[in-house]
Scaffold this motif. Structure first.
Motif, mmCIF file in Angstrom:
data_model
loop_
_atom_site.group_PDB
_atom_site.id
_atom_site.type_symbol
_atom_site.label_atom_id
_atom_site.label_comp_id
_atom_site.label_asym_id
_atom_site.label_seq_id
_atom_site.Cartn_x
_atom_site.Cartn_y
_atom_site.Cartn_z
ATOM 1 N N ARG A 42 12.618 36.694 35.980
ATOM 2 C CA ARG A 42 13.537 37.653 36.589
ATOM 3 C C ARG A 42 14.821 36.976 37.094
ATOM 4 O O ARG A 42 15.909 37.554 37.014
ATOM 5 N N CYS A 143 5.690 36.172 43.490
ATOM 6 C CA CYS A 143 5.913 37.098 42.373
ATOM 7 C C CYS A 143 4.888 36.893 41.253
ATOM 8 O O CYS A 143 4.070 37.771 40.983
ATOM 9 N N GLN A 167 -0.508 36.544 27.149
ATOM 10 C CA GLN A 167 0.578 36.253 26.205
ATOM 11 C C GLN A 167 1.461 35.144 26.741
ATOM 12 O O GLN A 167 2.119 35.294 27.770
ATOM 13 N N GLY A 168 1.513 34.025 26.014
ATOM 14 C CA GLY A 168 2.380 32.925 26.409
ATOM 15 C C GLY A 168 1.814 32.158 27.588
ATOM 16 O O GLY A 168 0.781 32.526 28.171
ATOM 17 N N SER A 191 0.341 31.448 22.425
ATOM 18 C CA SER A 191 1.493 30.606 22.756
ATOM 19 C C SER A 191 2.234 30.279 21.470
ATOM 20 O O SER A 191 1.661 30.342 20.377
ATOM 21 N N SER A 192 3.498 29.894 21.635
ATOM 22 C CA SER A 192 4.276 29.423 20.487
ATOM 23 C C SER A 192 3.974 27.953 20.198
ATOM 24 O O SER A 192 4.451 27.421 19.204
ATOM 25 N N LYS A 196 0.812 23.488 24.208
ATOM 26 C CA LYS A 196 0.557 24.332 25.380
ATOM 27 C C LYS A 196 -0.803 25.022 25.266
ATOM 28 O O LYS A 196 -1.491 25.215 26.275
ATOM 29 N N VAL A 236 2.997 40.754 29.017
ATOM 30 C CA VAL A 236 4.279 40.233 29.534
ATOM 31 C C VAL A 236 5.362 40.249 28.468
ATOM 32 O O VAL A 236 6.533 40.090 28.774
ATOM 33 N N THR A 262 10.394 40.366 25.364
ATOM 34 C CA THR A 262 10.948 40.702 24.040
ATOM 35 C C THR A 262 12.055 41.756 24.133
ATOM 36 O O THR A 262 12.498 42.262 23.104
ATOM 37 N N PHE A 284 4.000 46.269 39.269
ATOM 38 C CA PHE A 284 5.224 45.736 39.887
ATOM 39 C C PHE A 284 4.788 44.860 41.079
ATOM 40 O O PHE A 284 4.503 45.369 42.167
ATOM 41 N N VAL A 285 4.680 43.605 40.855
ATOM 42 C CA VAL A 285 4.311 42.586 41.844
ATOM 43 C C VAL A 285 3.147 43.100 42.704
ATOM 44 O O VAL A 285 2.072 43.326 42.160
ATOM 45 N N HIS A 328 8.576 25.324 29.720
ATOM 46 C CA HIS A 328 7.616 25.110 30.798
ATOM 47 C C HIS A 328 6.233 25.667 30.468
ATOM 48 O O HIS A 328 6.064 26.545 29.620
ATOM 49 N N GLY A 330 3.404 27.185 33.064
ATOM 50 C CA GLY A 330 3.191 27.495 34.483
ATOM 51 C C GLY A 330 4.529 27.667 35.187
ATOM 52 O O GLY A 330 5.432 28.318 34.672
#
Ligand SMILES: NC(=O)c1ccc[n+]([C@@H]2O[C@H](COP(=O)([O-])OP(=O)(O)OC[C@H]3O[C@@H](n4cnc5c(N)ncnc54)[C@H](OP(=O)(O)O)[C@@H]3O)[C@@H](O)[C@H]2O)c1
Length: 337
Positions: A42, A143, A167-168, A191-192, A196, A236, A262, A284-285, A328, A330
């Motif tokens: 965010r 968050c 996801q990721g 993950s891509s 990771k 996500v 995305t 939402f959080v 990154h 995490g």
């Protein structure tokens, strides 16, 4: 004293260090010496001025900070100088279901944020943190961790033995991995990066899928669940991944809809929910009460937030660039003082 402020101009980084004078405290306010701040995706959206609310020039960015109380207003009863605290993303959402007031004034977008050595807020906008967490660890929680907690345990129960699809390997997903495993669930994570994925398996993930090499990852998720589908998807990715998530979820399962990695709009067909009797919950959080429950679980299960890298206070542009590259695993932390 210097803090970061958002200033949009063509030729300068959007988060800029500016001098400021700490304000006098109102009776219910508390001043916190912020020690550490963590970045969320965010904050990248805020820095690009693409977050969903308008961003005013001069805003102090970032929602997630931890530090020490250094002064309290005369009406503050439940916090004292020396207390270790973290910020609440939604300072007005104390407990129960959210309404418009509860989710107003979110730090670092609608209201002033924590990328400052001196943060002033109402006492009700802070939560005490346990001594077992460092300030850096606690700064990762407001968050990303709370969102993962809300998605897994508040939007519906997550039962031992159930399967969660993540996801990721960013902040929300890695907290969801840690929380899901601590609750006895199975985790499939995408993950891509194979590297990771190996890290995620070390943290306890049961299966990893490289979404670059296996773009039809929903087929693999189905195969790994014996054709049944997963119980919960922590979505996500957003519009670009939702259709595959709808294909991955079991009959009666649920999708916790969280992110926009995305983009903001897409073409997934909600009709697919019908034959699956599945649900999509917007997340939402979360509230202070959820944060307190999460802190208890973190202490009981000895969960340690995964910090990818720490940057100095003068290195915020480099920290944002690190996040933008998706380098990154995490959380990314800024040491403030
Ligand atoms: N609704 C809420 O309350 C809430 C709260 C927190 C976050 N969010 C949203 O949730 C999303 C994640 O936030 P974050 O702070 O965890 O982000 P982050 O730490 O920056 O994580 C980004 C990671 O997501 C992965 N990713 C990117 N594109 C992907 C795709 N197409 N499919 C699968 N994975 C992909 C990448 O992981 P790999 O490198 O492993 O591929 C990337 O490193 C963001 O959109 C954020 O705005 C929403």
């Amino acid at each position: 004293m210097q803090r970061y402020e958002v200033h949009f101009a063509d030729d300068t980084p959007p988060f800029q260090l500016r001098d400021f004078q700490p304000p006098a405290l109102a009776p219910r306010q508390v001043a916190v010496a912020i020690k550490a701040v963590s970045l969320n995706y965010r904050d990248l959206l805020v820095s690009r001025n693409t977050y969903f609310c308008p961003i005013e020039n001069g805003l102090v960015p970032c929602s997630d900070g931890a530090g020490e109380v250094i002064a309290v207003g005369e009406e503050v009863k439940d916090l004292r100088v020396g207390d270790r605290v973290a910020s609440l993303f939604f300072p007005h959402w104390q407990a129960g279901q959210a309404d418009a007031q509860a989710i107003s004034g979110a730090l670092g977008a609608e209201g002033p944020g924590v990328l400052t050595p001196h943060f002033v807020t109402e006492a009700s906008g802070l939560i005490r943190i346990p001594d077992s967490l460092s300030f850096e660890e606690a700064a990762t929680l407001p968050c990303a961790a709370l969102t993962a907690w809300h998605a897994l345990f508040e939007a519906g129960p997550l039962k031992p033995g159930q399967t969660v699809l993540l996801q990721g390997t960013g902040g929300v997903s890695i907290f969801a991995l840690q929380f899901a495993k601590a609750a006895g669930a199975k985790v499939i994570i995408t993950s891509s990066s194979d590297e990771k994925l190996a890290q995620a398996l070390q943290l306890g993930a049961d299966h990893g899928i490289n979404y670059r090499r296996t773009p039809e990852w929903q087929d693999e998720a189905l195969r790994l669940t014996g054709g049944h589908g997963v119980d919960v998807v922590v979505e996500v990715g957003g519009p670009g991944t939702l259709e595959r998530s709808l294909l991955s979820v079991r009959t009666g399962g649920r999708i916790a809809y969280i992110g926009v990695l995305t983009g903001l709009a897409g073409a997934a067909n909600p009709m697919m929910l019908i034959p699956r009797l599945a649900a999509i919950h917007g997340i939402f959080v979360g509230s202070r009460q959820m944060f307190a429950d999460m802190l208890q679980a973190i202490a009981e299960k000895h969960i340690r937030p995964v910090i990818d890298r720490q940057f100095g206070f003068d290195e915020v542009p480099a920290a944002l660039a690190h996040m933008e590259r998706g380098a990154h695993f995490g959380k990314i932390v800024i040491q403030v003082s």
